[in-house]
Enzyme design. Structure first.
Site, PDB file in Angstrom:
ATOM      1  N   HIS A 270       0.833  -1.206   0.000  1.00 16.77           N
ATOM      2  CA  HIS A 270       0.000   0.000   0.000  1.00 16.77           C
ATOM      3  C   HIS A 270       0.875   1.265   0.000  1.00 16.77           C
ATOM      4  O   HIS A 270       0.716   2.142  -0.851  1.00 16.77           O
ATOM      5  CB  HIS A 270      -0.907  -0.034   1.235  1.00 16.77           C
ATOM      6  CG  HIS A 270      -1.852   1.116   1.335  1.00 16.77           C
ATOM      7  ND1 HIS A 270      -3.165   1.039   0.931  1.00 16.77           N
ATOM      8  CD2 HIS A 270      -1.691   2.391   1.790  1.00 16.77           C
ATOM      9  CE1 HIS A 270      -3.754   2.207   1.126  1.00 16.77           C
ATOM     10  NE2 HIS A 270      -2.886   3.044   1.649  1.00 16.77           N
ATOM     11  N   GLU A 271       1.787   1.344   0.945  1.00 18.78           N
ATOM     12  CA  GLU A 271       2.606   2.559   1.053  1.00 18.78           C
ATOM     13  C   GLU A 271       3.532   2.694  -0.152  1.00 18.78           C
ATOM     14  O   GLU A 271       3.808   3.816  -0.605  1.00 18.78           O
ATOM     15  CB  GLU A 271       3.385   2.576   2.369  1.00 18.78           C
ATOM     16  CG  GLU A 271       2.517   2.547   3.632  1.00 18.78           C
ATOM     17  CD  GLU A 271       1.428   3.626   3.675  1.00 18.78           C
ATOM     18  OE1 GLU A 271       1.621   4.706   3.082  1.00 18.78           O
ATOM     19  OE2 GLU A 271       0.365   3.375   4.289  1.00 18.78           O
ATOM     20  N   HIS A 274       1.669   4.505  -2.827  1.00 17.16           N
ATOM     21  CA  HIS A 274       1.706   5.963  -2.616  1.00 17.16           C
ATOM     22  C   HIS A 274       3.064   6.526  -3.058  1.00 17.16           C
ATOM     23  O   HIS A 274       3.146   7.577  -3.698  1.00 17.16           O
ATOM     24  CB  HIS A 274       1.521   6.279  -1.125  1.00 17.16           C
ATOM     25  CG  HIS A 274       0.107   6.194  -0.635  1.00 17.16           C
ATOM     26  ND1 HIS A 274      -0.915   6.937  -1.170  1.00 17.16           N
ATOM     27  CD2 HIS A 274      -0.452   5.470   0.385  1.00 17.16           C
ATOM     28  CE1 HIS A 274      -2.053   6.678  -0.504  1.00 17.16           C
ATOM     29  NE2 HIS A 274      -1.794   5.786   0.429  1.00 17.16           N
TER      30      HIS A 274
END
Ligand code: ZN
Length: 507
Positions: A270-271, A274
């Site tokens: 997820h990170e 980003h």
């Protein structure tokens, strides 16, 4: 002054604001990763100073004068050009910042700091009563804040449109409502069908998974995704996040649970999503307000795309499951890739938003979006929030929190920030993630084949060309239109959920 001189002067000022904000990000990263608890008071003061300095510089009348001088010149340029976008977006940021008196900004930040500390104590103690007066003040301040933006944008038709638009440029209450109503009409029956089917066993995710092996596996995956470790790094924190400290330095953090394999892995993916977005913004936009992701919704679309549409897909696990099994031979002994794929996609209504699966997650967001609008328009009193929360959990998810710790107190957003605008971006991100992925698939017919061979360059290249490189040049609805050739729509997302979960649950 000449146009060239005005533009150079504007860019110099914007670079300094950007440097102040990056410096503040360094302090924030250090606070989360390394700082001893004793440093909290001094760090709070240092961070407040930096945000005051950058706010003062952004509201400096000289910026407004430079923008006035440059606007006729920019109007003659291609509106998609970097220069025209720079003038347009900087004008918006400057006008937004100057709308709110600095005394009000200070009052809000002092109140929210106190509210956050009260919440930190109240949540573990299940003590909603102690934060109730804070939240009542926050609701009043949120209404006052929205009031400063009355008439700011002719597209505003709802008194709280400004709160949505400030967080998710280009969106309104009515626009979000329309998407959410349609999504809800699809999700509720899908969840009801799933709940008639036997539960998926996710026992293979529980056990004893040494942290170093988890970290090494996650790192191998995000390197293959294309996260550039020469322009980033990964550290551990209590709450995972991504932060950009400047050009060439985009960092991520993660957390591992040794008794649960999914937590560390999926938060890493997820990170990294980003971070790849931030790493993919065109270098030429550095030092300007254009040098960041477009909105939090578009940002979330990228984290969710790499976490879910890629990282929880069958082709992904066809490629990676062997390596995972080699990393945990004893723990995953006898577990085949299909069992594992099913486990990481188990649907199970739960109390906590951040633990929710792909099907139920958005119902948590809709609950918060509707309740916060009700708090703002006065139809729901703060005192009645815990019961309204329980009732909505019962009707939407069929589970009821036994206390407020896992109910109305679970998220920091309303206690550390204003009410309104913070939640919708998570679901907009999910919606856009599927829409971008479907558009990428049209251009890259062998997307699944590439994923199944652990090759992500084409997908990352597509995202860079259509989303990443633009930074903040365009709003979320504009990026979707440009990348996908159609307005933002829930159709690709519902199609994705129906196909995936229909197959998983034999619907
Ligand atoms: Zn995120």
């Amino acid at each position: 002054m000449s146009i060239e001189a005005d533009l150079a002067e504007l860019k110099t000022r914007l670079q300094e604001i950007d440097d102040l904000q990056s410096t503040s990000a360094v302090l924030g990263w250090d606070q989360a990763v390394y700082m001893p608890p004793g440093g909290a008071a001094a760090r709070g003061r240092q961070s407040a100073l930096l945000s005051r300095l950058s706010h003062e510089r952004m509201t400096d009348p000289a910026i407004g004068q430079l923008l006035d001088a440059l606007t006729p010149w920019a109007a003659a340029l291609d509106p998609d050009s970097d220069e025209a976008s720079l003038i347009r977006v900087t004008r918006r940021d400057h006008d937004r910042a100057t709308r709110v008196p600095s005394a009000f900004v200070q009052r809000v930040s002092a109140h929210l700091a106190a509210s956050y500390h009260a919440w930190e104590r109240a949540r573990p103690a299940n003590d909603f009563a102690s934060v109730r007066p804070f939240l009542e003040t926050t609701v009043a301040l949120s209404r006052a804040y929205a009031g400063y933006y009355e008439g700011f944008n002719p597209a505003y038709t709802h008194p709280f449109d400004a709160l949505i638009d400030l967080a998710e440029e280009g969106m309104t209450v009515a626009g979000v409502r329309a998407l959410f109503d349609e999504l809800r009409a699809g999700l509720v029956p899908l969840l009801a069908q799933i709940r008639t089917r036997p539960e998926i066993d996710d026992g293979c995710l529980k056990g004893d998974f040494p942290e170093e092996a988890q970290r090494a596996f996650g790192e191998a995956v995000i390197r293959a995704y294309g996260y550039d470790f020469t322009r980033g790094r990964q550290d551990k924190t209590a709450h995972p996040f991504m932060t950009k400290l400047g050009l060439g330095d985009v960092r991520i953090t993660t957390r591992f649970k040794t008794d649960d394999l999914s937590e560390g892995l999926f938060s890493t993916l997820h990170e990294a999503g980003h971070a790849m977005y931030e790493q993919g913004i065109a270098d030429e936009l550095d030092g300007t307000p254009l040098f960041s992701g477009a909105t939090s919704g578009v940002h979330e679309s990228q984290s969710r795309l790499w976490e879910n549409l890629v990282g929880r897909s069958r082709p992904f696990w066809r490629h990676y499951y062997g390596a995972l099994q080699s990393a945990f031979p004893a723990q995953l002994n006898g577990v085949d890739d299909e069992t594992f794929y099913r486990a990481v996609n188990r649907v199970s209504p739960s109390l906590i938003r951040t633990d929710a699966d792909e099907v139920t997650y958005n119902l948590h967001i809709m609950l918060r979006f509707d309740l916060e609008l009700a708090l703002l328009d006065g139809s729901l009193a703060v005192a009645d929030l815990p019961e309204a929360w329980r009732e909505r959990m019962r009707s939407d998810l069929g589970v009821v929190p036994p206390d407020d710790t896992d109910g109305a107190l679970q998220d920091v957003h309303w206690f550390g920030g204003l009410v309104g605008g913070a939640f919708q971006s998570y679901t907009l991100g999910n919606i856009m993630s599927a829409q971008f992925f479907a558009a990428a698939r049209r251009d890259l017919p062998d997307l699944d084949g590439s994923t199944a061979s652990g090759s992500f360059g084409d997908l990352k290249g597509w995202l860079t060309a259509h989303v990443y490189r633009h930074g903040r040049k365009f709003t979320a609805p504009e990026i979707v239109m440009r990348a996908c050739g159609e307005p933002m729509s829930i159709a690709p997302y519902m199609a994705y959920l129906r196909a995936k979960y229909g197959a998983l649950y034999g619907l």
